[in-house]
Design a protein around this motif. Sequence first.
Motif, PDB file in Angstrom:
ATOM      1  N   GLY A   1       0.785  -1.221   0.000  1.00 34.38           N
ATOM      2  CA  GLY A   1       0.000   0.000   0.000  1.00 34.38           C
ATOM      3  C   GLY A   1       0.816   1.269   0.000  1.00 34.38           C
ATOM      4  N   ILE A   2       2.121   1.170  -0.272  1.00 37.30           N
ATOM      5  CA  ILE A   2       2.967   2.361  -0.309  1.00 37.30           C
ATOM      6  C   ILE A   2       2.791   3.051  -1.663  1.00 37.30           C
ATOM      7  N   ARG A   3       2.534   4.336  -1.631  1.00 40.41           N
ATOM      8  CA  ARG A   3       2.302   5.068  -2.865  1.00 40.41           C
ATOM      9  C   ARG A   3       3.576   5.128  -3.704  1.00 40.41           C
ATOM     10  N   VAL A   4       3.386   5.345  -5.008  1.00 42.82           N
ATOM     11  CA  VAL A   4       4.505   5.223  -5.946  1.00 42.82           C
ATOM     12  C   VAL A   4       5.601   6.243  -5.637  1.00 42.82           C
ATOM     13  N   ASN A   5       5.208   7.481  -5.293  1.00 41.33           N
ATOM     14  CA  ASN A   5       6.242   8.492  -5.058  1.00 41.33           C
ATOM     15  C   ASN A   5       7.110   8.138  -3.860  1.00 41.33           C
ATOM     16  N   LYS A   6       6.508   7.606  -2.801  1.00 40.13           N
ATOM     17  CA  LYS A   6       7.295   7.186  -1.637  1.00 40.13           C
ATOM     18  C   LYS A   6       8.081   5.913  -1.951  1.00 40.13           C
TER      19      LYS A   6
END
Length: 715
Positions: free
Chosen positions: A176-181
């Motif tokens: 669930g980690i967003r792409v930018n992070k």
Amino acid sequence: MDDQTCSVQDSSDMSISSDDDGIEHQKKSSLELEEDQSATQADVLLEDPELGMTFDTENDVREYYKNYAKAKGFGVTRRSSNRDENGELRYLTICCSRHGKTESNSRNILKPKPTAGLGCKAKVNIVRGPEGKFHISTVILDHNHTLSPHKSRLFRCNKRLDYSVKRRLELNDRAGIRVNKNFNSLVVAADGHENLTFGEKECRNYLEKTRRLKLGSGDAEAVRNYFMKMQSDNPNFFSVMDLDDESRLRNVFWADARSRAVYDSFDDVITFDTTYLVNKYDMPFACFVGVNHHGQSVLLGCALLSNEDTPTFVWLFEAWLACMSNRQPKAIVTDQAKAIQNAVEKVFPDARYRWCLWHIMKKLPEKLGGYDEYEYIKTAIGKAVYDSLTIKDFEDSWMGMLERYNIADNEWLKGLYENRHRWVPAFVKDAFWAGMSTTQRSESMHAFFDGYVNAKTTLKHFTIQYENALRDKVEKEILADFNSFNSTIPRITHFDIEKQFQSVYTNSKFKEFQEELTNIMYCDRNFIQKEGAVETYKIVEDVLIDKEEGWRKDYVYHVYFNVEEFEVKCSCRHFEFRGIICTHVLCVLTHKKIKQVPSQYILDRWRKNVKRKHNFIRCTYGGMEDTPVAKRFDKLCNFFFPLAETGSMSEESCNDLIEQLRNLKIKPSGNSSSENSNEHLGTEEGGAPSIGETSKTILSPIAVRCAGRPPSLRK
């Protein structure tokens, strides 16, 4: 090298004497020096292409010219090629990436799109000789533009994702980690963007391709296949898809096996809400939410809808009821939508139905803001709604408010009064609602999903992210179970009643009981009368209204205690509404030195030692499977990690380990290339599972306008 050093020093001296011009000259000189050094290194490492150079394979040619271009500072692309009937390469032209035309292909001539084309002639032609080797037949080295080795990593031809990066991207995305992070973590690990062979755009493209490969190309087909996979893993997984006459997806509902088991234990009250737009089709995310033994929200099924009319909600409620073995909830909370009300009355005729109080009260400025005495009207309505303990109290306060401000002809207030049994606390507190007076449970569930989905989430990706969110939610319940099992909240009094509840209730619910017990100190108790076995007490509670302003108010309650049958009731009806004995009843029981309360005042739904079926069912079934390649990769990484940790302890051990690994001379197996071409990280060949596939294709839904958050909040 000494001359170069002197040149830099001279430039530095000039910057001191000539201020801004010198500084600019220094930067330019340093940059040119670095470019020259890079060019010199390139000349040493890779010789310029020449006529007659021979290569064993097509891949050798490509790699040579790509590396040469990277060292010189330009990008390359394949311009043309030809293969024979056997698929063998005859000739190949590799040219500079700026070979194309300078004209933009934009339709709007006033807004031309950028183009890389400059008509550059630099290229090499490769032909295959009779012996099967490849020879350079044409070489053009001159470019009509500036070269920059420092920017080489940004050319498309030099961007690549190796296996370890792909694996890390997928695992982080699954978590669930967003792409930018996700990308930023790779930047930090590489110690800067310049050390990466890819950018954030490449990461986004790869993850989107991976999701598409995992679930198939079409959203609707992908969701259907995903549901089939889930049901094959556990037959208790339930899903329904509603299609129109053109086989286009309209509505979809699903509930996993654990959610269905949760309803067996907590079927007394649910909330339902549809005010959250979640994906690019603007389909509302409708969820059924209950309350567990810790007071936490639990998901009892969810749906994506293409409309918000009565037939749609009837379809959804009937699907949910079938999923829950046709067992209606005892109570349900929704918003004020007429379509939902019609569906509830049709599908759940036996359930106690109420409206969300918060949705009604928040409409006061919109409906009544035009009155000159709006502030006084709002205060009067709040007093009638919240301070009325009995139906008569509400009726008197409401009628007095209408007469005082001359607003009896307001149509909105007329409609509220006609349906007062659906929302006014004095009318609904006689039933158990687990403390819920609003759909805040559903909205808190929406907030929970906010970390996993957004307005751009595709339908196929939402189902995977739904699993991640649900898995996290279940883990929080397991942790709360462990805390109630492994720890005990100390008592704050010496009353035996507190000890009784301490031993049976979960920690969160025991805290609520303690708050009620603590408030006894703010109560004044007076015995009024005794009629037969029933004793009546008057309890005056000093309530703090505003902590900052110090506003306080006395509220009067009456407690009725049947000594013979041990039946106790309070006019506040806190126990009936929340399932926790109120302060006023405890004030009487402690005064009479009662040591134990009967079992009817200790609800099983708040007990911590009750065995519940859903605790033995895993929350998810799909999404965690991996290909054999990924499993082997993880296995090798886990094996190498201890070696890397040992080797990093000193420079000597690090160099020794690197030398030993080099001496292993590991060669790829003969079938590795074909296997890698068919197996993809996180997916099998052929994309989505095809269990029970039918020949008829399901089309993705059409983006629709529907009720929900205002446009400004949807963004």
